[in-house]
Motif scaffolding. Structure first.
Motif, short mmCIF file in Angstrom:
data_model
loop_
_atom_site.label_atom_id
_atom_site.label_comp_id
_atom_site.label_asym_id
_atom_site.label_seq_id
_atom_site.Cartn_x
_atom_site.Cartn_y
_atom_site.Cartn_z
N LYS A 99 0.86 -1.19 0.00
CA LYS A 99 0.00 0.00 0.00
C LYS A 99 0.89 1.24 0.00
O LYS A 99 2.03 1.21 0.46
CB LYS A 99 -0.92 0.01 1.23
N ILE A 100 0.38 2.34 -0.54
CA ILE A 100 1.19 3.55 -0.61
C ILE A 100 1.22 4.25 0.74
O ILE A 100 0.26 4.14 1.51
CB ILE A 100 0.68 4.50 -1.72
N PRO A 101 2.32 4.96 1.04
CA PRO A 101 3.52 5.08 0.20
C PRO A 101 4.55 4.01 0.54
O PRO A 101 4.54 3.45 1.64
CB PRO A 101 4.05 6.46 0.59
N THR A 102 5.43 3.74 -0.43
CA THR A 102 6.63 2.96 -0.14
C THR A 102 7.65 3.93 0.44
O THR A 102 7.92 4.98 -0.14
CB THR A 102 7.19 2.34 -1.44
N ILE A 103 8.16 3.60 1.62
CA ILE A 103 9.06 4.51 2.33
C ILE A 103 10.50 4.04 2.17
O ILE A 103 10.83 2.89 2.49
CB ILE A 103 8.69 4.61 3.82
N ILE A 104 11.35 4.91 1.66
CA ILE A 104 12.75 4.59 1.44
C ILE A 104 13.61 5.55 2.26
O ILE A 104 13.56 6.76 2.08
CB ILE A 104 13.12 4.71 -0.05
N MET A 105 14.37 4.98 3.17
CA MET A 105 15.25 5.77 4.03
C MET A 105 16.67 5.67 3.50
O MET A 105 17.19 4.58 3.27
CB MET A 105 15.16 5.23 5.46
N MET A 106 17.29 6.82 3.29
CA MET A 106 18.64 6.85 2.75
C MET A 106 19.63 7.22 3.84
O MET A 106 19.43 8.21 4.56
CB MET A 106 18.74 7.86 1.62
N ALA A 107 20.70 6.44 3.97
CA ALA A 107 21.73 6.70 4.97
C ALA A 107 23.09 6.74 4.28
O ALA A 107 23.24 6.32 3.13
CB ALA A 107 21.71 5.61 6.04
N GLY A 108 24.08 7.25 4.99
CA GLY A 108 25.43 7.30 4.42
C GLY A 108 26.30 8.35 5.09
O GLY A 108 25.79 9.25 5.77
N LEU A 109 27.60 8.23 4.91
CA LEU A 109 28.53 9.21 5.45
C LEU A 109 28.54 10.46 4.57
O LEU A 109 28.13 10.42 3.41
CB LEU A 109 29.94 8.62 5.52
N GLN A 110 29.00 11.56 5.13
CA GLN A 110 29.10 12.80 4.35
C GLN A 110 30.07 12.62 3.20
O GLN A 110 31.11 11.98 3.33
CB GLN A 110 29.57 13.95 5.25
N GLY A 111 29.71 13.19 2.06
CA GLY A 111 30.59 13.14 0.89
C GLY A 111 30.37 11.96 -0.01
O GLY A 111 31.00 11.86 -1.07
N ALA A 112 29.47 11.05 0.37
CA ALA A 112 29.24 9.85 -0.45
C ALA A 112 28.27 10.12 -1.59
O ALA A 112 28.12 9.29 -2.49
CB ALA A 112 28.72 8.71 0.42
N GLY A 113 27.57 11.27 -1.55
CA GLY A 113 26.61 11.58 -2.60
C GLY A 113 25.20 11.16 -2.26
O GLY A 113 24.38 10.93 -3.15
N LYS A 114 24.88 11.10 -0.96
CA LYS A 114 23.57 10.61 -0.51
C LYS A 114 22.42 11.50 -1.00
O LYS A 114 21.43 10.99 -1.55
CB LYS A 114 23.57 10.51 1.01
N THR A 115 22.53 12.82 -0.80
CA THR A 115 21.45 13.72 -1.17
C THR A 115 21.20 13.71 -2.67
O THR A 115 20.05 13.68 -3.12
CB THR A 115 21.77 15.15 -0.69
N THR A 116 22.26 13.70 -3.45
CA THR A 116 22.13 13.63 -4.91
C THR A 116 21.47 12.32 -5.32
O THR A 116 20.62 12.28 -6.22
CB THR A 116 23.50 13.75 -5.59
N THR A 117 21.84 11.23 -4.64
CA THR A 117 21.27 9.92 -4.95
C THR A 117 19.78 9.88 -4.63
O THR A 117 19.00 9.25 -5.37
CB THR A 117 22.02 8.82 -4.19
N GLU A 182 -1.47 12.68 3.24
CA GLU A 182 -2.49 13.63 2.76
C GLU A 182 -2.44 13.76 1.24
O GLU A 182 -3.48 13.84 0.58
CB GLU A 182 -2.27 15.00 3.40
N ASN A 183 -1.23 13.80 0.71
CA ASN A 183 -1.05 13.99 -0.75
C ASN A 183 -1.11 12.69 -1.54
O ASN A 183 -1.04 12.71 -2.77
CB ASN A 183 0.27 14.69 -1.03
N LYS A 184 -1.18 11.58 -0.82
CA LYS A 184 -1.20 10.26 -1.45
C LYS A 184 0.01 10.05 -2.38
O LYS A 184 -0.12 9.60 -3.53
CB LYS A 184 -2.50 10.05 -2.23
N ASN A 185 1.18 10.37 -1.87
CA ASN A 185 2.42 10.13 -2.63
C ASN A 185 2.71 8.64 -2.71
O ASN A 185 2.47 7.89 -1.76
CB ASN A 185 3.60 10.84 -1.97
N ASP A 186 3.26 8.21 -3.86
CA ASP A 186 3.58 6.78 -4.06
C ASP A 186 4.83 6.38 -3.28
O ASP A 186 4.93 5.27 -2.76
CB ASP A 186 3.83 6.50 -5.54
N TYR A 187 5.81 7.30 -3.25
CA TYR A 187 7.08 7.03 -2.59
C TYR A 187 7.44 8.19 -1.68
O TYR A 187 7.16 9.35 -1.99
CB TYR A 187 8.22 6.84 -3.62
N VAL A 188 8.08 7.85 -0.57
CA VAL A 188 8.64 8.86 0.33
C VAL A 188 10.12 8.54 0.51
O VAL A 188 10.48 7.41 0.85
CB VAL A 188 7.94 8.86 1.69
#
Length: 491
Positions: A99-117, A182-188
């Protein structure tokens, strides 16, 4: 280029067996020693190397030579299979919620490119699945982290939920998840904080966020350029978080291969995606079998085809292929094709995806300067609309005008027009199925990929290599035209 040194070392190790009818114990021992050194130099985890070499040796020892394979080919197959197994055998899909949303948590050290990914993966799902993702900016510590995510979101037209840097990340995640409902987003996507190194405070915050969000995926972003340290980083995060997968970034950098070959074996976690480049589209699903083929210099045609399908406008290509068939391909079409090829990435990297090209001596010194593409566009830009649509109008006096207008030598203008004329003739023959005419033309005119590359700053030697690349590309064009015509017929 990633894995270049590893590819070269492995190829040399196996090359010593070429032409032999049987592989002696001494031959096998020497080859295994070279393979072990190649992997260690690539910064692969020592235990992984030890296990890899032992498995290859066991499979190679006393094995009957398979039908149609010489000893060197047999060793290549065994090494290829073992590389694939070491990296995970099959591509690991995203864990999607029922069921929506599929929640994806991103982790990583600084400088690895996490935010861009985070932005790249959200954009991939948006374009490929027509999904409606939401990005949650939960990194309140790194300077400008929230600003970076908001800029990326604005550029890619993906909404970003943020509450500034004075709010506890746990509260930001709670509010963001409420907004997504509220917005019924598919992914978070939750962009969490990083550190320069793993510490207790960071891990506790990540565990708290995981308890709040109950993510379907916890993906760790690691920098491929850090070699086996990337595997150790993944191991450290895995000890505190229930990681579901890894994203390798900067695979287009000076990567020796240690991270890709070590992570799955050290952590048991699959590599799900790889990032190669700065563009939003520079994120690909990780296929262990394709990566193994690339490492061994056997190319990666499937990825090349997928890049072409993704980056090329199918309707526009159909129009241009029809123009090739009718021999009405002009300089406007030429520039459009040039830009689409450029969108696929560096030409050197694309050529290396063709089987047998990664270690071809012809590619050793190739250096295609991106500025040369701009020079070609400048020459075409100096043409009148009539000249672009009817290249036959361009006489010697017009060529001199083009050279002056583009600020390029007259010899460069002459070379480009000559090559365009030859290319147009070959395209016409290819799209009409006359490949024999292409081979004859290339042999008679002396035109090959080397001359085309030299016009763009390349240093590719002449010979069969250029002809193979051209024929490969032209046959693909012909097949696409045939497929498009069948599709129109069904309609």
């Amino acid at each position: 280029m990633a894995f270049e040194n590893l590819t070269e070392r492995l190829s040399k190790a196996i090359k010593n067996l070429t032409g032999r009818g049987r592989v002696s114990e001494e031959d096998l021992r020497a080859t295994m020693r070279e393979i072990r050194l190649a992997l260690l130099e690539a910064d692969v985890n020592y235990d992984t190397v030890k296990k890899f070499v032992a498995n290859v040796r066991e499979k190679a020892s006393g094995t009957d030579i398979m039908e149609g394979l010489n000893p060197a080919q047999q060793i290549v197959k065994i090494v290829n299979d073992e590389l694939t197994i070491t990296m995970g055998e099959e591509a690991a899909p995203l864990n999607k919620s029922s069921k929506i949303p599929t929640i994806i948590m991103m982790a990583g050290l600084q400088g690895a490119g996490k935010t861009t990914t985070v932005a790249k993966l959200a954009y991939k799902l948006k374009t490929e699945e027509k999904a409606r993702p939401l990005l949650i900016a939960a990194d309140i510590y790194r300077p400008a982290a929230i600003d970076q995510l908001e800029i990326l979101g604005r550029d890619l037209e993906i909404p970003v939920f943020s509450m500034g840097t004075d709010v506890n990340p746990r509260d930001i995640v709670r509010a963001g998840l409420k907004k997504a409902a509220e917005n019924k987003n598919d992914y978070v996507f939750i962009d969490t904080a990083g550190r320069l190194q793993i510490d207790e405070e960071l891990m506790q915050e990540l565990k708290d966020i995981a308890d709040i969000a109950h993510p379907d995926e916890i993906l760790l972003t690691v920098d491929a350029m850090t070699g086996q340290n990337a595997a150790e980083t993944a191991k450290g995060f895995s000890a505190s978080l229930d990681l579901t997968g890894v994203v390798l970034t900067k695979l287009d950098g000076d990567t020796r291969g240690g991270a890709a070959l070590s992570i799955r074996d050290v952590t048991g976690k699959p590599i799900k995606f790889v990032g190669q480049g700065e563009k939003p589209t520079d994120l690909d699903v990780f296929y262990p079998d394709r990566m193994a083929s690339r490492i061994l210099g056997m190319g990666d045609v499937l990825t090349l085809i997928e890049k072409a399908q993704r980056d090329f406008d199918e309707e526009e290509q159909e129009k241009q292929l029809e123009k090739m068939r009718q021999n009405t391909f002009d300089f406007n079409d030429f520039v459009a094709q040039l830009k689409q090829v450029q969108s696929m990435g560096p030409m050197e990297d694309l050529l290396k995806m063709i089987p047998g090209m990664a270690n071809n001596p012809a590619l050793a010194n190739i250096n295609i300067d991106a500025k040369q593409f701009a020079h070609l566009e400048a020459i075409v830009g100096s043409m009148t609309p009539a000249e672009r649509e009817n290249p036959d109008l361009i006489n010697p006096s017009r060529r001199r005008r083009l050279a002056a207008g583009a600020g390029r030598p007259i010899v460069e203008v002459n070379r480009m027009i000559k090559q365009f004329d030859q290319m147009r003739k070959m395209m016409n023959q290819a799209t009409n199925g006359n490949f024999g005419g292409i081979d004859k033309m290339m042999g008679g005119s002396g035109m090959d990929m080397s001359s085309m590359m030299s016009g763009m700053g390349g240093g590719m030697p002449k010979g069969n290599f250029g002809q193979k690349v051209q024929t490969f590309a032209l046959k693909q064009a012909a097949r696409r035209l045939k497929k498009a015509k069948k599709k129109r017929g069904r309609k």
